[in-house]
Design an enzyme around this catalytic site. Sequence first.
Site, PDB file in Angstrom:
ATOM      1  N   LYS A   1      93.355  46.243 -86.096  1.00  0.00           N
ATOM      2  CA  LYS A   1      93.161  45.716 -87.513  1.00  0.00           C
ATOM      3  C   LYS A   1      93.519  46.930 -88.355  1.00  0.00           C
ATOM      4  O   LYS A   1      94.104  46.848 -89.285  1.00  0.00           O
ATOM      5  CB  LYS A   1      91.851  45.264 -87.876  1.00  0.00           C
ATOM      6  CG  LYS A   1      91.551  43.967 -87.030  1.00  0.00           C
ATOM      7  CD  LYS A   1      92.078  42.769 -87.722  1.00  0.00           C
ATOM      8  CE  LYS A   1      91.735  41.483 -87.126  1.00  0.00           C
ATOM      9  NZ  LYS A   1      92.364  40.137 -87.553  1.00  0.00           N
TER      10      LYS A   1
ATOM     11  N   SER B   1      85.088  38.237 -93.186  1.00  0.00           N
ATOM     12  CA  SER B   1      83.794  38.440 -92.858  1.00  0.00           C
ATOM     13  C   SER B   1      83.643  39.481 -91.523  1.00  0.00           C
ATOM     14  O   SER B   1      82.781  39.963 -90.872  1.00  0.00           O
ATOM     15  CB  SER B   1      83.089  37.344 -92.545  1.00  0.00           C
ATOM     16  OG  SER B   1      83.741  36.607 -91.635  1.00  0.00           O
TER      17      SER B   1
ATOM     18  N   GLU C   1      96.007  31.971 -75.933  1.00  0.00           N
ATOM     19  CA  GLU C   1      94.913  31.374 -76.971  1.00  0.00           C
ATOM     20  C   GLU C   1      93.930  30.863 -76.064  1.00  0.00           C
ATOM     21  O   GLU C   1      94.294  30.287 -75.026  1.00  0.00           O
ATOM     22  CB  GLU C   1      95.630  30.331 -77.793  1.00  0.00           C
ATOM     23  CG  GLU C   1      96.701  30.888 -78.802  1.00  0.00           C
ATOM     24  CD  GLU C   1      97.632  29.897 -79.427  1.00  0.00           C
ATOM     25  OE1 GLU C   1      97.312  29.629 -80.693  1.00  0.00           O
ATOM     26  OE2 GLU C   1      98.150  28.983 -78.631  1.00  0.00           O
TER      27      GLU C   1
ATOM     28  N   GLY D   1      88.678  23.422 -78.139  1.00  0.00           N
ATOM     29  CA  GLY D   1      88.244  22.889 -79.469  1.00  0.00           C
ATOM     30  C   GLY D   1      89.823  22.783 -80.285  1.00  0.00           C
ATOM     31  O   GLY D   1      89.678  22.730 -81.567  1.00  0.00           O
TER      32      GLY D   1
ATOM     33  N   ASP E   1      96.587  26.644 -81.282  1.00  0.00           N
ATOM     34  CA  ASP E   1      97.188  25.869 -82.114  1.00  0.00           C
ATOM     35  C   ASP E   1      98.940  26.636 -82.186  1.00  0.00           C
ATOM     36  O   ASP E   1      99.572  25.423 -82.154  1.00  0.00           O
ATOM     37  CB  ASP E   1      96.798  26.141 -83.788  1.00  0.00           C
ATOM     38  CG  ASP E   1      96.824  27.569 -84.031  1.00  0.00           C
ATOM     39  OD1 ASP E   1      95.757  28.360 -83.408  1.00  0.00           O
ATOM     40  OD2 ASP E   1      97.512  27.932 -84.692  1.00  0.00           O
TER      41      ASP E   1
ATOM     42  N   SER F   1      91.833  43.512 -77.492  1.00  0.00           N
ATOM     43  CA  SER F   1      91.383  43.899 -78.743  1.00  0.00           C
ATOM     44  C   SER F   1      90.074  43.209 -79.139  1.00  0.00           C
ATOM     45  O   SER F   1      90.131  41.929 -79.133  1.00  0.00           O
ATOM     46  CB  SER F   1      92.550  43.530 -79.693  1.00  0.00           C
ATOM     47  OG  SER F   1      92.230  43.906 -80.808  1.00  0.00           O
TER      48      SER F   1
END
Lengths: 343, 343
Positions: free
Chosen positions: B49, B81, B215, B219, B223, B327
Site C-alpha cells: 500500500k 481503517s 479473489e 459471500g 466481484d 500481500s
Amino acid sequence: MADPLKSPPLTCPSVLTAHEKIKGFIHVTPVLRCTYLDDLASSKVGAFKVRGAFHAVRRLMEEEGWEENGGRVRGVVTHSSGNHAQALALAAKTMGIPAHIVMPTISMPSKIAATQGYGAKVIFSGSTSVEREAKVEEVIKETGATLVPPYDHPDIILGQGTLGIELQEQASEMIREQGREKGLDAIIAPCGGGGMLSGTALSCEGTGIFVFGVEPSFGGADDCKRGIEQGKRIESVKSLTIADGLRTPVGVYPWSIIYERKLVREMFSVGEEEIKKALRLVLERMKVVVEPSAVVGLAVALFDEGFRRMVEREGGEEGWDLGIVFSGGNVGIEALRGLFPAS
Amino acid sequence: MADPLKSPPLTCPSVLTAHEKIKGFIHVTPVLRCTYLDDLASSKVGAFKVRGAFHAVRRLMEEEGWEENGGRVRGVVTHSSGNHAQALALAAKTMGIPAHIVMPTISMPSKIAATQGYGAKVIFSGSTSVEREAKVEEVIKETGATLVPPYDHPDIILGQGTLGIELQEQASEMIREQGREKGLDAIIAPCGGGGMLSGTALSCEGTGIFVFGVEPSFGGADDCKRGIEQGKRIESVKSLTIADGLRTPVGVYPWSIIYERKLVREMFSVGEEEIKKALRLVLERMKVVVEPSAVVGLAVALFDEGFRRMVEREGGEEGWDLGIVFSGGNVGIEALRGLFPAS
C-alpha cells in the site's frame, strides 16, 4: 489529489517511472522461494543445525582412508528427535551417503516423517539417553556408521560458527548503507548444548565484537550461567522451559570455548513470561514464525535490566549495534495456540 | 565421526575455512532489521500500500502550483481503517506535509494508534461509507487537504505496479542463478479494489508474462470474476470472507485495465477452507506471518483444478515459473487463534 486526467498514461513505462520516483522510500519486498511448496528436496536449507551437520560430514569425507574403508557405504549415525536429525539426514543425502537416525518412539510423527523424507533410515529407541545411546551402539556395530553428535564436537562447532561470519558480513553492509564505517558491537546467541554460541564466539575472536550467551532460567535451564558462577560445568538439566531447544546442558567442547577460553563475555537468563512477550512481538511485528527458543536473546535485549544498563553504560548516546541470533522455527499453529491460550 | 583431535583448531580462521566448505550448500540466513523493534519511525516499509501512497503524494507535490497554492500546509486526506491509512500517514510524514485520516470510531485501537504514531491527525466518523465520505468532505472544506483515495486512481495504481517490476527483476535473477535465461511465465495477484492487480498487469504489459487475478469466492467477494462473466463491473460487495482485505469491489480505473484492456488474462476464485489450508502452510512451512488475504493466490495455485490443468497444458513438462504476490501481514495471535480453533 492529482487530477487523474493529468496522471501518466497507464502503461508499463509509467510504472517504471513510478518505481524511480519511490524506490528511495520503500524496501525492496523480498521474493521468497519455498522449497517445501516447490515440492523439491532442495539441498539448501536455512536452519543453523545444517551448518554443523554439513561441515561435519564434509570433514569426515575428507579423512584419510574414508573412501577406502567403505565410508560411503557405512554412512553416518546419530540420535536426535529434533533438528539435528533432519540436518544430518539432509547433509548425508546431499553427499550421497546413508544416514541412520535413532529417534525415540515418542517423537512427533511430523519430525519422523521429515527425517524419513530426507531419505534417512529411522531406528526407534526408548526415550532415555541410556536407551538411545545403546541403540546407536547397536547401529554402529551392525553398519559401521560413524557417529555425528549434535553439538559436542569441534567440526560441528566450526560449522555452526559460520552463522557468525554471515551475521557480521551482512550487518556491516547494513551499517555501511547508513553511512557509518563500523561493524557490530556485540552479538547475542542462545545456548543449549552450546554449539552455536561457542561457534559464534570463535567467529568473533579477535574482532572486538562482544559475544553474550542467553538461556531460559525456568527449571534450571540456565546451566551454563550457573556453571560459570560455580566454576564448573553442570552436566545435567531437567527443565521443561517452553524454549525446548535450550533444555540441553552445555557440552564439553563448547564449555572450553565459552568458559575456559573466555570467548563469551557473559551469560544472561530470562523467564518464561519475557520469552512469550518477545515471541508475540516477533510474530506480530516482524511477521516471522519462530519457536520460543529463537527469541530468548531478544527477550534479554528487551527486558533484562542488567543487560540494558550495560549497553547504556558502554554504548553511550550512540548505543550498540547489536546482532541477535534467532534460531529455530519448529512451531505449528497448535503449539502457538498452547503458548497463547485465550484469555 | 572425524576424530576431534584431528579437527582444525577452534579459531576464527577455522570458522572461515568451514564457511568456504559449506557455503555451497546453505542459504545465507537473512539478517532482518525490524524498525518497530528499533523503535525508529523508518521511512521505509515493505507493505505494498505504501507504494501507491508514496507515488501519489510525490506526484501531487510535483503538480504545477502545488507549493504556491499552499499544498504543503493543506496536506492530504483519506478515509480508511486499514493499511492505506497508515501508508498515507507515513508518506505524508516523510514528505513533511500534514495527513488527515478519517477512521470509523469502531476501528481497532492498534490501527488508530499506528496511524497517529506516524504523525497523522485522526478524525473519527460513523462506519458507513456515506458517513465516512461526509466527514472527508468536511475535512476538505476546513483544511483544503487533497483527497488521496486508496486504490481508484492512476497514480495509486502506478505506484502499486512497482511491486510487479521488483518481482520480475528478483525472479529473473533467481532463475538465472539456476542457469536458465528466462523470466517468469506468469504472476498471480490478489484483487480487492484492484489497485495492485491492475498495477501488476501494467508492469507486465508487453513482457509476455501472463497476469492472473484471484479473489475469495465466499459471500460474493469474487466481484471482479463475476463482473467479467456478465460484462459489467459489480459496484457493491457485502462479503464477510476471512480474506478481509479483499472485500472491496473492484474500482473504475482498475476495471478498465483488467477488463477493458484485457491485461489480466483470467480471474480465479477460491473458498474459505482452501485459504485456511494455504495459510497454515505459509505459517508452518514458509515461517512467515501473513493474513488470509495474502495467501489467496497460493490457494488458487495449489488447489484450483482449473488453474492447475491450465499450467499442465501450457507449461508442459517444464511447468511454469510462477510469481505469487503475498500481500498483507495484519494478523495478530488472537486472530490466528480464531482462524484455527482447537479441534
